[in-house]
Design a protein around this motif. Structure first.
Motif, short mmCIF file in Angstrom:
data_model
loop_
_atom_site.label_atom_id
_atom_site.label_comp_id
_atom_site.label_asym_id
_atom_site.label_seq_id
_atom_site.Cartn_x
_atom_site.Cartn_y
_atom_site.Cartn_z
N UNK A 52 0.68 -1.43 0.08
CA UNK A 52 0.14 0.03 0.25
C UNK A 52 0.94 1.46 0.19
N UNK A 53 0.79 1.89 -1.17
CA UNK A 53 1.73 3.17 -1.43
C UNK A 53 0.30 3.83 -0.29
N UNK A 54 0.12 4.74 -0.08
CA UNK A 54 -0.97 5.57 0.66
C UNK A 54 -2.69 5.36 0.51
N UNK A 55 -3.22 6.44 0.98
CA UNK A 55 -4.77 5.61 0.63
C UNK A 55 -5.46 5.93 -0.88
N UNK A 56 -4.47 5.82 -1.64
CA UNK A 56 -5.50 5.82 -2.71
C UNK A 56 -4.90 5.04 -3.91
N UNK A 57 -3.50 4.82 -3.41
CA UNK A 57 -3.02 3.38 -4.28
C UNK A 57 -2.06 2.63 -3.78
N UNK A 58 -2.49 1.11 -4.20
CA UNK A 58 -1.99 0.02 -4.38
C UNK A 58 -1.19 -0.80 -5.56
N UNK A 59 0.24 -1.46 -4.83
CA UNK A 59 0.10 -2.81 -5.65
C UNK A 59 -0.14 -4.38 -5.02
N UNK A 60 -0.92 -4.59 -6.20
CA UNK A 60 -0.84 -6.07 -6.58
C UNK A 60 0.53 -7.43 -6.41
N UNK B 220 0.39 -9.46 -8.09
CA UNK B 220 0.93 -9.87 -9.09
C UNK B 220 1.37 -8.87 -10.01
N UNK B 221 1.93 -7.99 -9.13
CA UNK B 221 2.81 -6.73 -10.12
C UNK B 221 1.90 -5.33 -10.23
N UNK B 222 0.83 -5.58 -10.74
CA UNK B 222 -0.11 -4.30 -10.89
C UNK B 222 -0.15 -3.00 -9.54
N UNK B 223 -0.43 -1.72 -10.12
CA UNK B 223 0.15 -0.57 -9.26
C UNK B 223 -1.69 -0.38 -9.22
N UNK B 224 -2.73 -0.51 -8.63
CA UNK B 224 -3.47 0.04 -9.48
C UNK B 224 -4.26 1.34 -7.93
N UNK B 225 -4.64 2.23 -9.21
CA UNK B 225 -5.33 3.57 -8.60
C UNK B 225 -6.50 4.10 -8.22
N UNK B 226 -6.70 3.76 -7.09
CA UNK B 226 -8.37 3.36 -6.52
C UNK B 226 -9.27 5.10 -7.11
N UNK B 227 -10.09 4.14 -8.13
CA UNK B 227 -10.93 5.26 -8.52
C UNK B 227 -12.16 5.86 -6.77
N UNK B 228 -11.91 7.60 -7.96
CA UNK B 228 -13.42 8.36 -6.87
C UNK B 228 -12.86 9.04 -5.81
N UNK B 229 -11.83 8.71 -5.23
CA UNK B 229 -11.24 9.18 -4.87
C UNK B 229 -10.08 9.96 -4.74
N UNK B 230 -9.40 10.86 -3.73
CA UNK B 230 -7.67 12.04 -3.79
C UNK B 230 -7.06 11.64 -2.24
N UNK B 231 -6.83 10.58 -2.11
CA UNK B 231 -5.77 10.89 -0.38
C UNK B 231 -5.06 11.57 -0.82
N UNK B 232 -4.35 12.33 0.95
CA UNK B 232 -3.43 12.47 1.15
C UNK B 232 -1.94 11.92 0.41
N UNK B 233 -0.99 12.87 -0.04
CA UNK B 233 0.82 12.45 -0.28
C UNK B 233 0.97 11.78 0.85
N UNK B 234 1.50 10.48 1.05
CA UNK B 234 2.52 10.02 1.90
C UNK B 234 4.18 11.17 1.84
N UNK B 235 5.45 10.92 2.54
CA UNK B 235 6.51 11.17 2.00
C UNK B 235 7.03 10.89 1.24
N UNK B 236 8.11 11.81 0.48
CA UNK B 236 8.73 11.41 -0.53
C UNK B 236 9.25 11.94 -1.55
N UNK B 237 10.49 11.51 -1.86
CA UNK B 237 11.44 12.43 -2.94
C UNK B 237 11.38 13.83 -2.02
N UNK B 238 11.88 14.05 -0.63
CA UNK B 238 12.91 14.87 0.32
C UNK B 238 11.04 15.91 0.46
#
Length: 258
Positions: free
Chosen positions: A40-48, A50-68
Protein backbone atom coordinates in the motif's frame (compact mmCIF):
# COMPACT_ATOMS: atom_id res chain seq x y z
CA UNK A 1 7.07 -2.47 2.74
CA UNK A 2 3.61 -3.41 3.96
CA UNK A 3 2.93 -7.02 3.04
CA UNK A 4 -0.66 -7.82 3.87
CA UNK A 5 -1.82 -10.98 5.51
CA UNK A 6 -3.92 -13.56 3.74
CA UNK A 7 -7.61 -13.83 4.51
CA UNK A 8 -8.36 -14.77 8.10
CA UNK A 9 -10.20 -17.95 9.09
CA UNK A 10 -13.94 -18.05 8.44
CA UNK A 11 -14.90 -17.15 11.99
CA UNK A 12 -12.61 -14.10 11.92
CA UNK A 13 -14.00 -12.96 8.60
CA UNK A 14 -17.52 -13.39 10.00
CA UNK A 15 -16.59 -11.19 12.98
CA UNK A 16 -15.23 -8.51 10.65
CA UNK A 17 -18.33 -8.48 8.45
CA UNK A 18 -20.57 -8.25 11.50
CA UNK A 19 -18.49 -5.36 12.84
CA UNK A 20 -18.58 -3.34 9.61
CA UNK A 21 -21.06 -0.43 9.88
CA UNK A 22 -24.29 -0.89 7.97
CA UNK A 23 -23.95 2.52 6.31
CA UNK A 24 -22.32 1.17 3.16
CA UNK A 25 -24.28 2.50 0.17
CA UNK A 26 -22.02 1.81 -2.78
CA UNK A 27 -23.11 -1.60 -4.08
CA UNK A 28 -21.00 -4.70 -4.23
CA UNK A 29 -20.99 -6.08 -7.76
CA UNK A 30 -20.50 -9.65 -8.90
CA UNK A 31 -18.21 -9.02 -11.87
CA UNK A 32 -15.11 -8.49 -9.71
CA UNK A 33 -11.83 -10.39 -9.72
CA UNK A 34 -10.25 -11.72 -6.57
CA UNK A 35 -6.86 -10.12 -5.93
CA UNK A 36 -4.12 -10.03 -3.31
CA UNK A 37 -2.72 -6.69 -2.23
CA UNK A 38 1.04 -6.83 -1.74
CA UNK A 39 1.83 -3.21 -0.89
CA UNK A 40 0.00 0.00 0.00
CA UNK A 41 1.63 3.22 -1.18
CA UNK A 42 -0.94 5.55 0.35
CA UNK A 43 -4.70 5.86 0.80
CA UNK A 44 -5.49 5.70 -2.91
CA UNK A 45 -2.77 3.56 -4.51
CA UNK A 46 -1.80 -0.08 -4.02
CA UNK A 47 0.27 -2.75 -5.71
CA UNK A 48 -1.18 -6.20 -6.29
CA UNK A 49 0.68 -9.45 -5.88
CA UNK A 50 0.64 -9.90 -9.67
CA UNK A 51 2.60 -6.64 -10.04
CA UNK A 52 -0.19 -4.31 -11.14
CA UNK A 53 -0.21 -0.85 -9.60
CA UNK A 54 -3.80 0.24 -8.96
CA UNK A 55 -5.10 3.77 -8.47
CA UNK A 56 -8.43 3.74 -6.63
CA UNK A 57 -11.25 5.41 -8.54
CA UNK A 58 -13.32 8.13 -6.93
CA UNK A 59 -10.94 9.49 -4.29
CA UNK A 60 -7.79 11.47 -3.78
CA UNK A 61 -5.97 10.77 -0.52
CA UNK A 62 -3.15 12.87 1.00
CA UNK A 63 0.34 12.12 -0.32
CA UNK A 64 2.78 10.21 1.90
CA UNK A 65 6.36 11.38 2.35
CA UNK A 66 8.54 11.00 -0.76
CA UNK A 67 11.28 12.79 -2.69
CA UNK A 68 12.27 14.69 0.47
CA UNK A 69 8.76 16.10 0.74
CA UNK A 70 6.96 15.65 4.09
CA UNK A 71 3.74 13.70 4.24
CA UNK A 72 0.54 15.70 3.85
CA UNK A 73 -1.85 15.93 6.79
CA UNK A 74 -3.64 12.60 7.43
CA UNK A 75 -1.59 10.75 4.78
CA UNK A 76 -0.26 8.21 7.27
CA UNK A 77 -3.68 7.76 8.87
CA UNK A 78 -5.29 7.07 5.47
CA UNK A 79 -2.56 4.57 4.56
CA UNK A 80 -2.83 2.72 7.84
CA UNK A 81 -6.64 2.68 7.76
CA UNK A 82 -6.63 1.13 4.29
CA UNK A 83 -3.93 -1.35 5.32
CA UNK A 84 -5.87 -2.46 8.37
CA UNK A 85 -9.12 -2.84 6.45
CA UNK A 86 -7.53 -4.97 3.73
CA UNK A 87 -5.45 -7.09 6.12
CA UNK A 88 -8.63 -8.50 7.66
CA UNK A 89 -10.62 -9.11 4.49
CA UNK A 90 -10.63 -10.70 1.08
CA UNK A 91 -9.79 -8.15 -1.62
CA UNK A 92 -11.48 -7.90 -4.99
CA UNK A 93 -11.15 -5.48 -7.87
CA UNK A 94 -13.52 -3.95 -10.42
CA UNK A 95 -11.72 -2.10 -13.19
CA UNK A 96 -13.14 1.18 -14.46
CA UNK A 97 -14.51 1.91 -17.90
CA UNK A 98 -11.16 3.56 -18.58
CA UNK A 99 -8.80 0.87 -17.33
CA UNK A 100 -5.46 2.68 -17.20
CA UNK A 101 -4.23 6.24 -16.79
CA UNK A 102 -1.38 8.02 -18.54
CA UNK A 103 1.04 6.66 -15.94
CA UNK A 104 0.02 3.08 -16.87
CA UNK A 105 -1.59 2.55 -13.47
CA UNK A 106 -4.69 0.41 -13.43
CA UNK A 107 -7.86 2.25 -12.41
CA UNK A 108 -10.31 0.35 -10.28
CA UNK A 109 -12.72 0.02 -7.38
CA UNK A 110 -11.14 -2.05 -4.61
CA UNK A 111 -13.33 -4.00 -2.20
CA UNK A 112 -12.48 -5.41 1.22
CA UNK A 113 -14.97 -8.25 1.44
CA UNK A 114 -18.06 -6.34 0.22
CA UNK A 115 -17.03 -2.88 1.43
CA UNK A 116 -15.80 -0.40 -1.17
CA UNK A 117 -12.55 0.95 0.26
CA UNK A 118 -12.99 4.36 -1.41
CA UNK A 119 -16.32 4.83 0.32
CA UNK A 120 -14.83 3.74 3.65
CA UNK A 121 -12.00 6.30 3.50
CA UNK A 122 -14.38 9.08 2.46
CA UNK A 123 -16.66 8.43 5.44
CA UNK A 124 -13.64 8.52 7.73
CA UNK A 125 -12.63 11.91 6.33
CA UNK A 126 -9.32 10.52 5.08
CA UNK A 127 -9.78 11.30 1.38
CA UNK A 128 -11.59 13.73 -0.90
CA UNK A 129 -14.06 12.65 -3.55
CA UNK A 130 -13.09 13.27 -7.16
CA UNK A 131 -14.97 12.13 -10.27
CA UNK A 132 -13.04 11.79 -13.52
CA UNK A 133 -15.07 10.73 -16.58
CA UNK A 134 -15.64 8.13 -17.83
CA UNK A 135 -15.01 6.42 -14.46
CA UNK A 136 -18.02 7.79 -12.60
CA UNK A 137 -20.00 4.62 -11.92
CA UNK A 138 -20.25 5.16 -8.15
CA UNK A 139 -19.80 8.93 -8.01
CA UNK A 140 -23.19 9.60 -6.40
CA UNK A 141 -22.72 7.25 -3.46
CA UNK A 142 -19.10 8.32 -3.01
CA UNK A 143 -20.14 11.95 -2.85
CA UNK A 144 -22.76 11.02 -0.25
CA UNK A 145 -20.07 9.23 1.75
CA UNK A 146 -17.91 12.35 1.79
CA UNK A 147 -20.81 14.43 3.08
CA UNK A 148 -21.17 11.99 5.98
CA UNK A 149 -17.61 12.79 7.10
CA UNK A 150 -18.81 16.19 8.38
CA UNK A 151 -15.94 17.53 10.54
CA UNK A 152 -13.86 14.37 10.58
CA UNK A 153 -10.30 14.03 9.37
CA UNK A 154 -9.44 16.30 6.45
CA UNK A 155 -12.65 18.28 6.98
CA UNK A 156 -11.94 18.88 10.66
CA UNK A 157 -8.86 21.05 10.41
CA UNK A 158 -7.17 23.48 8.06
CA UNK A 159 -5.01 21.11 6.02
CA UNK A 160 -2.87 22.18 3.08
CA UNK A 161 -5.35 20.49 0.73
CA UNK A 162 -8.40 22.45 1.95
CA UNK A 163 -8.06 26.22 1.82
CA UNK A 164 -9.22 29.52 0.36
CA UNK A 165 -8.02 30.57 -3.08
CA UNK A 166 -6.57 33.73 -1.50
CA UNK A 167 -4.17 31.51 0.49
CA UNK A 168 -2.45 30.06 -2.59
CA UNK A 169 1.22 31.02 -2.74
CA UNK A 170 4.52 30.44 -4.49
CA UNK A 171 4.49 27.67 -7.10
CA UNK A 172 1.89 25.61 -5.28
CA UNK A 173 0.48 22.72 -7.29
CA UNK A 174 -1.37 19.42 -6.94
CA UNK A 175 -4.80 18.38 -5.73
CA UNK A 176 -6.70 21.00 -3.77
CA UNK A 177 -10.23 21.72 -2.53
CA UNK A 178 -10.52 25.50 -2.82
CA UNK A 179 -13.13 28.05 -1.76
CA UNK A 180 -13.40 31.56 -3.14
CA UNK A 181 -15.57 34.21 -4.77
CA UNK A 182 -16.23 34.41 -8.50
CA UNK A 183 -14.94 37.80 -9.64
CA UNK A 184 -15.70 37.31 -13.35
CA UNK A 185 -16.81 34.70 -15.85
CA UNK A 186 -16.54 34.57 -19.61
CA UNK A 187 -17.04 32.10 -22.41
CA UNK A 188 -14.15 30.62 -24.36
CA UNK A 189 -14.20 27.91 -26.99
CA UNK A 190 -16.52 25.06 -25.79
CA UNK A 191 -16.09 26.15 -22.17
CA UNK A 192 -16.59 28.85 -19.57
CA UNK A 193 -13.80 30.42 -17.58
CA UNK A 194 -14.49 31.26 -13.94
CA UNK A 195 -12.07 33.70 -12.33
CA UNK A 196 -11.94 33.18 -8.57
CA UNK A 197 -10.48 35.84 -6.27
CA UNK A 198 -8.56 37.13 -9.31
CA UNK A 199 -5.98 34.38 -8.72
CA UNK A 200 -7.44 31.13 -10.03
CA UNK A 201 -8.79 30.51 -13.53
CA UNK A 202 -11.19 27.56 -13.63
CA UNK A 203 -11.99 26.12 -17.03
CA UNK A 204 -15.41 24.50 -17.01
CA UNK A 205 -15.74 22.25 -20.06
CA UNK A 206 -19.41 22.20 -21.09
CA UNK A 207 -19.18 18.65 -22.44
CA UNK A 208 -18.47 17.31 -18.93
CA UNK A 209 -20.95 19.34 -16.88
CA UNK A 210 -24.01 17.07 -16.93
CA UNK A 211 -26.27 19.85 -18.23
CA UNK A 212 -25.13 22.50 -15.76
CA UNK A 213 -25.91 25.86 -17.37
CA UNK A 214 -23.33 28.62 -17.01
CA UNK A 215 -24.66 30.79 -19.83
CA UNK A 216 -26.07 33.49 -17.53
CA UNK A 217 -22.69 34.84 -16.52
CA UNK A 218 -23.86 37.77 -14.41
CA UNK A 219 -25.77 35.62 -11.93
CA UNK A 220 -22.54 33.92 -10.83
CA UNK A 221 -20.46 37.04 -10.15
CA UNK A 222 -19.88 37.62 -6.47
CA UNK A 223 -21.00 34.10 -5.51
CA UNK A 224 -18.93 31.86 -3.29
CA UNK A 225 -17.89 28.60 -4.86
CA UNK A 226 -15.90 25.51 -3.94
CA UNK A 227 -13.88 23.78 -6.64
CA UNK A 228 -11.67 20.72 -6.51
CA UNK A 229 -9.04 19.21 -8.74
CA UNK A 230 -5.39 19.57 -9.66
CA UNK A 231 -4.10 23.13 -9.82
CA UNK A 232 -1.16 24.20 -11.97
CA UNK A 233 0.88 27.39 -11.57
CA UNK A 234 1.14 29.51 -14.68
CA UNK A 235 4.17 29.09 -16.93
CA UNK A 236 5.59 31.77 -19.20
CA UNK A 237 4.34 29.90 -22.26
CA UNK A 238 0.76 29.56 -20.97
CA UNK A 239 -2.16 31.67 -22.27
CA UNK A 240 -2.86 34.93 -20.46
CA UNK A 241 -6.15 33.64 -19.05
CA UNK A 242 -4.34 31.03 -16.90
CA UNK A 243 -3.70 33.69 -14.22
CA UNK A 244 -1.35 32.62 -11.38
CA UNK A 245 -3.12 29.23 -11.17
CA UNK A 246 -5.28 27.14 -13.46
CA UNK A 247 -7.70 24.27 -12.84
CA UNK A 248 -9.86 22.20 -15.21
CA UNK A 249 -13.37 21.04 -14.27
CA UNK A 250 -14.45 17.84 -16.00
CA UNK A 251 -17.39 16.73 -13.87
CA UNK A 252 -20.18 18.64 -12.13
CA UNK A 253 -19.16 17.28 -8.71
CA UNK A 254 -15.97 19.34 -8.91
CA UNK A 255 -17.94 22.59 -8.58
CA UNK A 256 -20.25 23.50 -5.68
CA UNK A 257 -22.05 26.81 -5.18
CA UNK A 258 -22.04 27.74 -1.50
Amino acid sequence: MRILKKALPIWSAFFLVCSIPVWAQCPYVLDVERVEVAYIYDGDTVRLKDGRKVRLIGINAPETSKDNKPAEVFADEATEKLSKLLSQAEASLLLGKEKQDRYKRWLGYLYADEVLTSEYLLREGLAFHIAIPPNTRFSDCLKAAEIEAENKGLWGQNSTLLKNVSELSGRESGFRVLTGVVTSIRQIRNAHLLIIDKKLAVKVDESFMDGTDLSGANQFKGREVRVRGWIKPKKASDPAHYLPWFLVIRHSSQLEWL
